[in-house]
Design a protein around this motif. Structure first.
Motif, PDB file in Angstrom:
ATOM      1  N   ALA A 282       0.842  -1.302  -0.063  1.00 45.58           N
ATOM      2  CA  ALA A 282       0.125  -0.153  -0.058  1.00 45.58           C
ATOM      3  C   ALA A 282       0.864   1.134   0.113  1.00 45.58           C
ATOM      4  O   ALA A 282       1.891   1.262   0.901  1.00 45.58           O
ATOM      5  CB  ALA A 282      -0.865  -0.152   1.452  1.00 45.58           C
ATOM      6  N   LYS A 283       0.466   2.332  -0.783  1.00 49.61           N
ATOM      7  CA  LYS A 283       1.271   3.472  -0.893  1.00 49.61           C
ATOM      8  C   LYS A 283       1.056   4.435   0.457  1.00 49.61           C
ATOM      9  O   LYS A 283      -0.387   4.273   0.802  1.00 49.61           O
ATOM     10  CB  LYS A 283       1.052   4.241  -2.196  1.00 49.61           C
ATOM     11  CG  LYS A 283       1.735   3.842  -3.367  1.00 49.61           C
ATOM     12  CD  LYS A 283       1.393   4.794  -4.478  1.00 49.61           C
ATOM     13  CE  LYS A 283       2.428   4.327  -5.760  1.00 49.61           C
ATOM     14  NZ  LYS A 283       2.139   5.380  -6.553  1.00 49.61           N
ATOM     15  N   ALA A 284       1.811   5.240   0.648  1.00 47.00           N
ATOM     16  CA  ALA A 284       1.636   6.129   1.795  1.00 47.00           C
ATOM     17  C   ALA A 284       0.552   7.141   1.257  1.00 47.00           C
ATOM     18  O   ALA A 284       0.243   7.220   0.054  1.00 47.00           O
ATOM     19  CB  ALA A 284       2.800   6.773   2.269  1.00 47.00           C
ATOM     20  N   HIS A 285       0.150   8.117   2.135  1.00 53.22           N
ATOM     21  CA  HIS A 285      -0.848   9.244   1.634  1.00 53.22           C
ATOM     22  C   HIS A 285       0.187  10.064   0.683  1.00 53.22           C
ATOM     23  O   HIS A 285       1.157  10.338   0.936  1.00 53.22           O
ATOM     24  CB  HIS A 285      -0.960   9.920   3.065  1.00 53.22           C
ATOM     25  CG  HIS A 285      -1.771   9.409   4.078  1.00 53.22           C
ATOM     26  ND1 HIS A 285      -3.319   8.891   3.978  1.00 53.22           N
ATOM     27  CD2 HIS A 285      -1.631   8.863   5.425  1.00 53.22           C
ATOM     28  CE1 HIS A 285      -3.430   8.381   4.969  1.00 53.22           C
ATOM     29  NE2 HIS A 285      -2.546   8.313   5.899  1.00 53.22           N
ATOM     30  N   ASP A 286      -0.863  10.665   0.016  1.00 56.08           N
ATOM     31  CA  ASP A 286      -0.255  11.452  -1.298  1.00 56.08           C
ATOM     32  C   ASP A 286       0.449  12.734  -0.501  1.00 56.08           C
ATOM     33  O   ASP A 286       1.484  13.289  -1.042  1.00 56.08           O
ATOM     34  CB  ASP A 286      -1.343  12.034  -2.240  1.00 56.08           C
ATOM     35  CG  ASP A 286      -1.621  10.693  -3.223  1.00 56.08           C
ATOM     36  OD1 ASP A 286      -1.113   9.711  -3.128  1.00 56.08           O
ATOM     37  OD2 ASP A 286      -2.591  10.911  -3.933  1.00 56.08           O
ATOM     38  N   LEU A 287      -0.052  12.874   0.636  1.00 58.48           N
ATOM     39  CA  LEU A 287       0.800  14.225   1.575  1.00 58.48           C
ATOM     40  C   LEU A 287       1.961  14.043   1.906  1.00 58.48           C
ATOM     41  O   LEU A 287       2.934  14.729   1.919  1.00 58.48           O
ATOM     42  CB  LEU A 287      -0.218  14.663   2.606  1.00 58.48           C
ATOM     43  CG  LEU A 287       0.282  16.036   3.271  1.00 58.48           C
ATOM     44  CD1 LEU A 287      -0.193  16.812   2.629  1.00 58.48           C
ATOM     45  CD2 LEU A 287      -0.460  15.868   4.790  1.00 58.48           C
ATOM     46  N   PHE A 288       2.472  12.334   1.958  1.00 58.16           N
ATOM     47  CA  PHE A 288       3.815  12.044   2.425  1.00 58.16           C
ATOM     48  C   PHE A 288       4.731  11.718   0.826  1.00 58.16           C
ATOM     49  O   PHE A 288       5.121  10.893   0.728  1.00 58.16           O
ATOM     50  CB  PHE A 288       3.608  10.755   3.231  1.00 58.16           C
ATOM     51  CG  PHE A 288       3.099  11.116   4.487  1.00 58.16           C
ATOM     52  CD1 PHE A 288       2.548  12.332   5.058  1.00 58.16           C
ATOM     53  CD2 PHE A 288       2.409   9.989   5.131  1.00 58.16           C
ATOM     54  CE1 PHE A 288       2.143  12.401   6.217  1.00 58.16           C
ATOM     55  CE2 PHE A 288       1.793  10.141   6.452  1.00 58.16           C
ATOM     56  CZ  PHE A 288       1.369  11.314   6.894  1.00 58.16           C
ATOM     57  N   THR A 289       4.944  12.780   0.305  1.00 54.26           N
ATOM     58  CA  THR A 289       5.765  12.863  -0.896  1.00 54.26           C
ATOM     59  C   THR A 289       6.459  13.956  -0.921  1.00 54.26           C
ATOM     60  O   THR A 289       6.584  14.891  -0.369  1.00 54.26           O
ATOM     61  CB  THR A 289       4.799  12.765  -1.989  1.00 54.26           C
ATOM     62  OG1 THR A 289       4.046  13.920  -2.171  1.00 54.26           O
ATOM     63  CG2 THR A 289       3.852  11.563  -2.285  1.00 54.26           C
ATOM     64  N   PHE A 290       7.681  13.573  -1.852  1.00 50.69           N
ATOM     65  CA  PHE A 290       8.930  14.723  -2.034  1.00 50.69           C
ATOM     66  C   PHE A 290       9.214  14.602  -3.642  1.00 50.69           C
ATOM     67  O   PHE A 290       9.085  13.365  -4.281  1.00 50.69           O
ATOM     68  CB  PHE A 290       9.738  14.794  -1.087  1.00 50.69           C
ATOM     69  CG  PHE A 290      10.649  13.667  -1.287  1.00 50.69           C
ATOM     70  CD1 PHE A 290      11.744  13.249  -1.710  1.00 50.69           C
ATOM     71  CD2 PHE A 290      10.217  12.499  -0.177  1.00 50.69           C
ATOM     72  CE1 PHE A 290      12.498  12.326  -1.722  1.00 50.69           C
ATOM     73  CE2 PHE A 290      10.826  11.337  -0.023  1.00 50.69           C
ATOM     74  CZ  PHE A 290      12.206  11.430  -0.806  1.00 50.69           C
ATOM     75  N   PRO A 291       9.716  15.563  -4.345  1.00 51.59           N
ATOM     76  CA  PRO A 291      10.160  15.408  -5.795  1.00 51.59           C
ATOM     77  C   PRO A 291      11.543  14.813  -6.099  1.00 51.59           C
ATOM     78  O   PRO A 291      12.412  15.157  -5.357  1.00 51.59           O
ATOM     79  CB  PRO A 291      10.082  16.954  -6.168  1.00 51.59           C
ATOM     80  CG  PRO A 291      10.460  17.732  -5.023  1.00 51.59           C
ATOM     81  CD  PRO A 291       9.801  16.877  -3.636  1.00 51.59           C
ATOM     82  N   LEU A 292      11.568  13.875  -6.834  1.00 51.45           N
ATOM     83  CA  LEU A 292      12.840  13.117  -7.224  1.00 51.45           C
ATOM     84  C   LEU A 292      12.594  13.058  -8.982  1.00 51.45           C
ATOM     85  O   LEU A 292      11.548  12.862  -9.461  1.00 51.45           O
ATOM     86  CB  LEU A 292      12.874  11.715  -6.761  1.00 51.45           C
ATOM     87  CG  LEU A 292      13.334  11.864  -5.206  1.00 51.45           C
ATOM     88  CD1 LEU A 292      13.287  10.225  -5.033  1.00 51.45           C
ATOM     89  CD2 LEU A 292      14.870  12.442  -5.065  1.00 51.45           C
ATOM     90  N   THR A 293      13.988  12.987  -9.560  1.00 51.48           N
ATOM     91  CA  THR A 293      13.630  13.017 -10.743  1.00 51.48           C
ATOM     92  C   THR A 293      13.485  11.574 -11.122  1.00 51.48           C
ATOM     93  O   THR A 293      13.900  10.582 -10.103  1.00 51.48           O
ATOM     94  CB  THR A 293      15.112  13.215 -11.617  1.00 51.48           C
ATOM     95  OG1 THR A 293      16.205  12.439 -11.153  1.00 51.48           O
ATOM     96  CG2 THR A 293      15.356  14.758 -11.545  1.00 51.48           C
ATOM     97  N   ALA A 294      13.327  11.078 -12.254  1.00 52.52           N
ATOM     98  CA  ALA A 294      13.014   9.486 -12.591  1.00 52.52           C
ATOM     99  C   ALA A 294      14.126   8.682 -12.417  1.00 52.52           C
ATOM    100  O   ALA A 294      14.016   7.661 -11.806  1.00 52.52           O
ATOM    101  CB  ALA A 294      12.466   9.338 -13.967  1.00 52.52           C
ATOM    102  N   GLU A 295      15.289   9.446 -12.631  1.00 43.73           N
ATOM    103  CA  GLU A 295      16.523   8.507 -12.243  1.00 43.73           C
ATOM    104  C   GLU A 295      16.896   8.287 -10.978  1.00 43.73           C
ATOM    105  O   GLU A 295      17.233   7.237 -10.369  1.00 43.73           O
ATOM    106  CB  GLU A 295      17.910   9.207 -13.107  1.00 43.73           C
ATOM    107  CG  GLU A 295      19.138   8.538 -13.138  1.00 43.73           C
ATOM    108  CD  GLU A 295      20.177   9.328 -13.574  1.00 43.73           C
ATOM    109  OE1 GLU A 295      21.437   8.766 -13.672  1.00 43.73           O
ATOM    110  OE2 GLU A 295      19.748  10.212 -14.349  1.00 43.73           O
ATOM    111  N   GLU A 296      16.632   9.393 -10.168  1.00 41.58           N
ATOM    112  CA  GLU A 296      16.764   9.344  -8.521  1.00 41.58           C
ATOM    113  C   GLU A 296      15.950   8.508  -8.075  1.00 41.58           C
ATOM    114  O   GLU A 296      16.246   7.766  -7.046  1.00 41.58           O
ATOM    115  CB  GLU A 296      16.927  10.661  -7.999  1.00 41.58           C
ATOM    116  CG  GLU A 296      18.265  11.523  -8.269  1.00 41.58           C
ATOM    117  CD  GLU A 296      19.475  10.793  -7.563  1.00 41.58           C
ATOM    118  OE1 GLU A 296      19.192  10.385  -6.487  1.00 41.58           O
ATOM    119  OE2 GLU A 296      20.479  10.849  -8.197  1.00 41.58           O
TER     120      GLU A 296
END
Length: 332
Positions: A282-296
Protein backbone atom coordinates in the motif's frame (compact mmCIF):
# COMPACT_ATOMS: atom_id res chain seq x y z
CA UNK A 1 -12.53 64.66 -28.86
CA UNK A 2 -12.89 63.51 -32.47
CA UNK A 3 -10.97 60.84 -34.34
CA UNK A 4 -10.83 61.69 -38.05
CA UNK A 5 -9.02 60.38 -41.12
CA UNK A 6 -6.80 63.11 -42.63
CA UNK A 7 -6.49 63.66 -46.37
CA UNK A 8 -3.03 65.09 -47.04
CA UNK A 9 -2.23 67.36 -49.99
CA UNK A 10 1.56 67.84 -49.69
CA UNK A 11 1.89 69.82 -52.96
CA UNK A 12 -0.64 72.38 -51.75
CA UNK A 13 0.51 72.32 -48.13
CA UNK A 14 -3.00 71.33 -47.02
CA UNK A 15 -4.52 68.73 -44.72
CA UNK A 16 -8.26 68.15 -45.06
CA UNK A 17 -10.80 66.38 -42.87
CA UNK A 18 -14.32 65.22 -43.65
CA UNK A 19 -16.25 64.99 -40.35
CA UNK A 20 -19.75 65.41 -41.81
CA UNK A 21 -22.35 67.97 -40.71
CA UNK A 22 -23.14 66.46 -37.31
CA UNK A 23 -19.54 66.04 -36.15
CA UNK A 24 -18.58 69.43 -37.62
CA UNK A 25 -21.31 71.09 -35.55
CA UNK A 26 -19.99 69.35 -32.41
CA UNK A 27 -16.45 70.43 -33.29
CA UNK A 28 -17.55 74.05 -33.55
CA UNK A 29 -19.17 73.83 -30.12
CA UNK A 30 -16.13 72.14 -28.58
CA UNK A 31 -13.57 74.55 -30.03
CA UNK A 32 -15.53 77.75 -29.26
CA UNK A 33 -13.42 79.63 -31.79
CA UNK A 34 -10.10 78.47 -30.29
CA UNK A 35 -7.36 76.63 -32.15
CA UNK A 36 -7.36 72.84 -32.32
CA UNK A 37 -4.67 70.33 -31.38
CA UNK A 38 -3.82 67.94 -34.20
CA UNK A 39 -1.82 64.89 -33.17
CA UNK A 40 -1.27 61.29 -34.29
CA UNK A 41 -3.69 58.77 -32.82
CA UNK A 42 -2.04 56.73 -30.01
CA UNK A 43 -1.28 53.25 -31.29
CA UNK A 44 -3.40 51.70 -28.52
CA UNK A 45 -6.44 53.18 -30.32
CA UNK A 46 -5.39 51.96 -33.76
CA UNK A 47 -8.63 50.11 -34.49
CA UNK A 48 -11.25 52.50 -33.08
CA UNK A 49 -13.61 53.88 -35.73
CA UNK A 50 -13.65 57.49 -36.88
CA UNK A 51 -16.02 59.71 -34.92
CA UNK A 52 -16.37 61.07 -31.43
CA UNK A 53 -14.55 59.25 -28.65
CA UNK A 54 -16.63 58.32 -25.62
CA UNK A 55 -13.72 59.20 -23.35
CA UNK A 56 -11.57 62.27 -23.97
CA UNK A 57 -8.64 60.72 -22.12
CA UNK A 58 -5.56 59.81 -24.19
CA UNK A 59 -3.84 56.61 -22.95
CA UNK A 60 -0.55 57.17 -21.13
CA UNK A 61 1.94 55.20 -23.23
CA UNK A 62 4.54 55.34 -20.46
CA UNK A 63 2.55 52.79 -18.44
CA UNK A 64 1.87 50.40 -21.33
CA UNK A 65 3.40 46.93 -21.58
CA UNK A 66 3.32 47.11 -25.40
CA UNK A 67 7.12 47.34 -25.61
CA UNK A 68 7.66 44.30 -23.36
CA UNK A 69 8.49 41.71 -26.03
CA UNK A 70 8.72 38.99 -23.38
CA UNK A 71 4.94 38.76 -23.82
CA UNK A 72 5.08 38.18 -27.58
CA UNK A 73 5.54 34.41 -27.31
CA UNK A 74 2.75 34.29 -24.70
CA UNK A 75 0.26 36.07 -26.97
CA UNK A 76 1.25 33.89 -29.94
CA UNK A 77 0.47 30.66 -28.08
CA UNK A 78 -2.59 28.91 -29.53
CA UNK A 79 -4.24 28.31 -26.13
CA UNK A 80 -3.80 31.97 -25.14
CA UNK A 81 -5.25 33.14 -28.46
CA UNK A 82 -8.35 31.00 -27.88
CA UNK A 83 -9.01 33.00 -24.69
CA UNK A 84 -8.35 36.33 -26.40
CA UNK A 85 -10.71 35.81 -29.33
CA UNK A 86 -10.27 36.62 -33.02
CA UNK A 87 -7.10 38.49 -33.96
CA UNK A 88 -8.41 38.69 -37.54
CA UNK A 89 -11.54 40.57 -36.48
CA UNK A 90 -9.41 42.99 -34.46
CA UNK A 91 -7.26 43.66 -37.53
CA UNK A 92 -10.26 44.11 -39.80
CA UNK A 93 -11.52 46.92 -37.56
CA UNK A 94 -8.43 49.02 -38.41
CA UNK A 95 -9.83 51.56 -40.90
CA UNK A 96 -6.59 52.53 -42.66
CA UNK A 97 -3.44 51.11 -44.28
CA UNK A 98 -0.77 50.59 -41.62
CA UNK A 99 2.02 50.84 -44.22
CA UNK A 100 0.88 54.21 -45.55
CA UNK A 101 3.88 56.41 -46.37
CA UNK A 102 1.99 59.56 -47.33
CA UNK A 103 2.07 58.57 -50.99
CA UNK A 104 -0.55 56.52 -52.82
CA UNK A 105 -2.86 54.10 -50.99
CA UNK A 106 -5.65 52.08 -52.58
CA UNK A 107 -9.11 52.54 -51.04
CA UNK A 108 -9.53 48.76 -50.65
CA UNK A 109 -8.07 47.15 -47.54
CA UNK A 110 -6.97 43.61 -46.74
CA UNK A 111 -4.95 41.73 -44.11
CA UNK A 112 -1.33 40.89 -44.96
CA UNK A 113 0.09 37.60 -43.63
CA UNK A 114 -2.65 37.53 -40.99
CA UNK A 115 -0.98 40.28 -38.98
CA UNK A 116 -1.03 43.73 -40.68
CA UNK A 117 -3.88 45.83 -42.12
CA UNK A 118 -2.86 47.19 -45.53
CA UNK A 119 -4.33 48.53 -48.75
CA UNK A 120 -4.17 46.50 -51.96
CA UNK A 121 -1.31 48.64 -53.26
CA UNK A 122 0.97 48.02 -50.26
CA UNK A 123 -0.15 44.39 -50.08
CA UNK A 124 1.27 43.87 -53.59
CA UNK A 125 4.46 45.74 -52.70
CA UNK A 126 5.07 43.67 -49.56
CA UNK A 127 4.51 40.37 -51.30
CA UNK A 128 7.15 41.31 -53.89
CA UNK A 129 9.62 42.78 -51.40
CA UNK A 130 8.87 42.25 -47.64
CA UNK A 131 10.03 45.15 -45.45
CA UNK A 132 11.29 45.32 -41.88
CA UNK A 133 8.57 47.89 -41.16
CA UNK A 134 5.91 45.27 -41.91
CA UNK A 135 7.52 42.76 -39.51
CA UNK A 136 7.73 45.37 -36.75
CA UNK A 137 4.07 46.38 -37.18
CA UNK A 138 3.01 42.71 -37.17
CA UNK A 139 4.67 42.18 -33.76
CA UNK A 140 3.21 45.45 -32.48
CA UNK A 141 -0.29 44.47 -33.55
CA UNK A 142 -0.10 41.19 -31.62
CA UNK A 143 0.97 43.07 -28.49
CA UNK A 144 -1.71 45.76 -28.87
CA UNK A 145 -4.40 43.17 -29.51
CA UNK A 146 -3.43 40.98 -26.56
CA UNK A 147 -3.07 43.78 -24.03
CA UNK A 148 -6.15 45.63 -25.26
CA UNK A 149 -8.33 42.53 -25.17
CA UNK A 150 -7.25 41.64 -21.64
CA UNK A 151 -7.87 45.24 -20.56
CA UNK A 152 -11.41 45.03 -21.95
CA UNK A 153 -12.07 41.61 -20.42
CA UNK A 154 -10.99 42.89 -17.00
CA UNK A 155 -13.11 46.03 -17.58
CA UNK A 156 -10.23 48.41 -16.89
CA UNK A 157 -10.15 52.02 -18.12
CA UNK A 158 -6.34 52.11 -18.06
CA UNK A 159 -3.38 50.00 -19.14
CA UNK A 160 -3.06 46.64 -17.38
CA UNK A 161 -0.17 45.89 -15.03
CA UNK A 162 1.91 42.71 -14.90
CA UNK A 163 0.12 41.39 -11.78
CA UNK A 164 -3.23 41.96 -13.54
CA UNK A 165 -1.92 40.13 -16.59
CA UNK A 166 -0.91 37.20 -14.35
CA UNK A 167 -4.35 37.24 -12.73
CA UNK A 168 -6.00 37.08 -16.16
CA UNK A 169 -3.76 34.15 -17.11
CA UNK A 170 -4.74 32.30 -13.92
CA UNK A 171 -8.50 32.70 -14.31
CA UNK A 172 -8.18 31.64 -17.96
CA UNK A 173 -5.94 28.65 -17.20
CA UNK A 174 -2.96 29.75 -19.32
CA UNK A 175 -0.53 30.89 -16.60
CA UNK A 176 1.90 28.08 -17.44
CA UNK A 177 2.74 29.81 -20.75
CA UNK A 178 3.97 33.03 -19.11
CA UNK A 179 7.75 33.57 -19.26
CA UNK A 180 9.40 33.00 -15.90
CA UNK A 181 10.91 36.52 -15.96
CA UNK A 182 7.34 37.90 -16.04
CA UNK A 183 6.12 35.78 -13.12
CA UNK A 184 9.32 36.57 -11.15
CA UNK A 185 8.71 40.30 -11.58
CA UNK A 186 5.00 40.05 -10.77
CA UNK A 187 5.63 38.13 -7.53
CA UNK A 188 8.62 40.26 -6.52
CA UNK A 189 11.14 37.43 -6.71
CA UNK A 190 14.62 38.81 -7.26
CA UNK A 191 17.55 37.06 -8.91
CA UNK A 192 20.42 35.82 -6.81
CA UNK A 193 23.25 38.36 -6.50
CA UNK A 194 25.98 37.94 -9.07
CA UNK A 195 29.71 38.33 -8.73
CA UNK A 196 32.13 38.35 -11.67
CA UNK A 197 29.31 37.14 -13.91
CA UNK A 198 28.67 34.07 -11.73
CA UNK A 199 25.66 33.47 -9.49
CA UNK A 200 26.59 33.02 -5.83
CA UNK A 201 24.61 30.19 -4.26
CA UNK A 202 24.90 27.47 -1.69
CA UNK A 203 24.42 23.84 -2.61
CA UNK A 204 21.05 23.80 -0.83
CA UNK A 205 19.72 26.83 -2.76
CA UNK A 206 19.03 24.75 -5.86
CA UNK A 207 16.82 22.39 -3.94
CA UNK A 208 14.42 24.90 -2.37
CA UNK A 209 14.92 28.12 -4.36
CA UNK A 210 11.63 29.94 -4.95
CA UNK A 211 10.28 29.27 -8.42
CA UNK A 212 7.69 31.89 -9.46
CA UNK A 213 6.07 29.58 -12.01
CA UNK A 214 5.66 26.87 -9.38
CA UNK A 215 4.20 29.47 -6.98
CA UNK A 216 1.70 30.64 -9.58
CA UNK A 217 0.81 27.05 -10.47
CA UNK A 218 0.40 26.22 -6.79
CA UNK A 219 -1.81 29.22 -6.08
CA UNK A 220 -3.91 28.55 -9.16
CA UNK A 221 -4.63 24.96 -8.15
CA UNK A 222 -4.47 25.07 -4.36
CA UNK A 223 -5.57 21.94 -2.51
CA UNK A 224 -7.97 22.57 0.37
CA UNK A 225 -7.56 20.47 3.52
CA UNK A 226 -10.81 20.26 5.47
CA UNK A 227 -10.43 19.63 9.20
CA UNK A 228 -13.12 17.62 10.99
CA UNK A 229 -12.47 17.60 14.73
CA UNK A 230 -15.08 14.83 15.27
CA UNK A 231 -14.97 12.50 12.25
CA UNK A 232 -17.58 9.68 12.30
CA UNK A 233 -14.84 7.03 12.18
CA UNK A 234 -13.58 8.23 15.57
CA UNK A 235 -16.67 6.75 17.18
CA UNK A 236 -16.31 3.32 15.52
CA UNK A 237 -14.81 0.36 17.35
CA UNK A 238 -12.73 -0.77 14.34
CA UNK A 239 -12.71 2.06 11.79
CA UNK A 240 -11.32 1.39 8.33
CA UNK A 241 -8.22 3.44 7.66
CA UNK A 242 -8.53 5.80 4.68
CA UNK A 243 -5.69 6.82 2.37
CA UNK A 244 -5.56 10.54 1.51
CA UNK A 245 -5.26 10.98 -2.25
CA UNK A 246 -4.93 14.19 -4.26
CA UNK A 247 -3.77 14.35 -7.87
CA UNK A 248 -3.58 18.14 -7.54
CA UNK A 249 -1.10 17.86 -4.69
CA UNK A 250 0.98 15.29 -6.59
CA UNK A 251 1.02 17.66 -9.57
CA UNK A 252 2.31 20.44 -7.29
CA UNK A 253 5.05 18.16 -5.92
CA UNK A 254 6.09 17.25 -9.48
CA UNK A 255 6.47 20.98 -10.22
CA UNK A 256 9.12 21.35 -7.49
CA UNK A 257 12.84 20.83 -8.17
CA UNK A 258 14.33 17.41 -7.43
CA UNK A 259 15.68 17.35 -3.86
CA UNK A 260 18.94 15.76 -5.05
CA UNK A 261 19.75 17.28 -8.45
CA UNK A 262 17.69 20.50 -8.41
CA UNK A 263 16.35 19.64 -11.88
CA UNK A 264 12.75 20.51 -12.78
CA UNK A 265 12.36 18.25 -15.82
CA UNK A 266 11.22 14.64 -15.53
CA UNK A 267 10.29 14.95 -11.85
CA UNK A 268 8.05 12.38 -10.14
CA UNK A 269 6.34 12.48 -6.73
CA UNK A 270 8.04 9.85 -4.56
CA UNK A 271 5.84 8.34 -1.82
CA UNK A 272 7.45 7.77 1.55
CA UNK A 273 8.39 4.17 2.37
CA UNK A 274 9.98 2.74 5.52
CA UNK A 275 9.37 4.85 8.65
CA UNK A 276 6.14 2.90 9.17
CA UNK A 277 4.83 3.58 5.65
CA UNK A 278 4.44 1.59 2.44
CA UNK A 279 3.62 -1.74 4.07
CA UNK A 280 1.86 -4.66 2.35
CA UNK A 281 2.09 -3.02 -1.07
CA UNK A 282 0.00 0.00 0.00
CA UNK A 283 1.23 3.49 -0.82
CA UNK A 284 1.57 6.20 1.79
CA UNK A 285 -0.77 9.19 1.79
CA UNK A 286 -0.18 11.52 -1.17
CA UNK A 287 0.70 14.17 1.40
CA UNK A 288 3.81 12.13 2.32
CA UNK A 289 5.66 12.74 -0.94
CA UNK A 290 8.62 14.71 -2.24
CA UNK A 291 10.11 15.42 -5.70
CA UNK A 292 12.74 13.21 -7.34
CA UNK A 293 13.84 12.87 -10.94
CA UNK A 294 12.92 9.53 -12.52
CA UNK A 295 16.58 8.49 -12.39
CA UNK A 296 16.98 9.35 -8.69
CA UNK A 297 13.64 7.64 -7.99
CA UNK A 298 14.99 4.43 -9.52
CA UNK A 299 18.23 4.72 -7.52
CA UNK A 300 16.19 5.12 -4.33
CA UNK A 301 14.16 1.94 -4.91
CA UNK A 302 17.32 -0.01 -5.79
CA UNK A 303 18.68 0.68 -2.30
CA UNK A 304 16.39 2.76 -0.01
CA UNK A 305 18.58 2.55 3.08
CA UNK A 306 21.74 3.31 1.09
CA UNK A 307 20.00 6.32 -0.51
CA UNK A 308 19.02 7.70 2.92
CA UNK A 309 22.52 7.14 4.23
CA UNK A 310 23.86 9.25 1.37
CA UNK A 311 21.18 11.95 1.01
CA UNK A 312 19.45 12.08 4.38
CA UNK A 313 16.10 10.99 5.79
CA UNK A 314 13.02 10.97 3.57
CA UNK A 315 11.09 12.56 6.45
CA UNK A 316 13.08 15.78 6.04
CA UNK A 317 12.19 16.06 2.34
CA UNK A 318 8.52 15.24 2.97
CA UNK A 319 8.44 18.00 5.58
CA UNK A 320 10.11 20.46 3.20
CA UNK A 321 7.57 19.67 0.47
CA UNK A 322 4.64 20.23 2.84
CA UNK A 323 6.28 23.40 4.14
CA UNK A 324 6.68 24.70 0.57
CA UNK A 325 3.07 23.82 -0.22
CA UNK A 326 1.83 25.78 2.81
CA UNK A 327 4.14 28.74 2.16
CA UNK A 328 3.20 28.99 -1.51
CA UNK A 329 -0.52 28.52 -1.02
CA UNK A 330 -0.73 25.09 -2.65
CA UNK A 331 -2.26 23.78 0.57
CA UNK A 332 -4.84 25.95 2.31
Amino acid sequence: MLVLQPFLQPDLGLMMFKPGKTLLSELVKMSQGNRLIVMPLPEELVNIPSGRMNSPVIPDSSTSLVDDERLLEFFNHADVQKRLGSFKHWLEDIPHCQLSDGEYCDKNLTVLDGAVRVCWHHDNQERKSPSEKNKAIAKRNVMLWGLGTIQNQLKLDRHISLPELCWWSVINGVHEYLPRSITDESLGIKKKPEKNGLVIRRESDERFELDSKAILKGRAGAVKLIVDDEPPAMFMARPKELTWKSEKYLKFVRSLPCVVTGKTEGVVAHHLILHGEGKLGAKAHDLFTFPLTAEEHRKFHDDPKGWEAKHGSQLFYVKQSIKNALALGALI
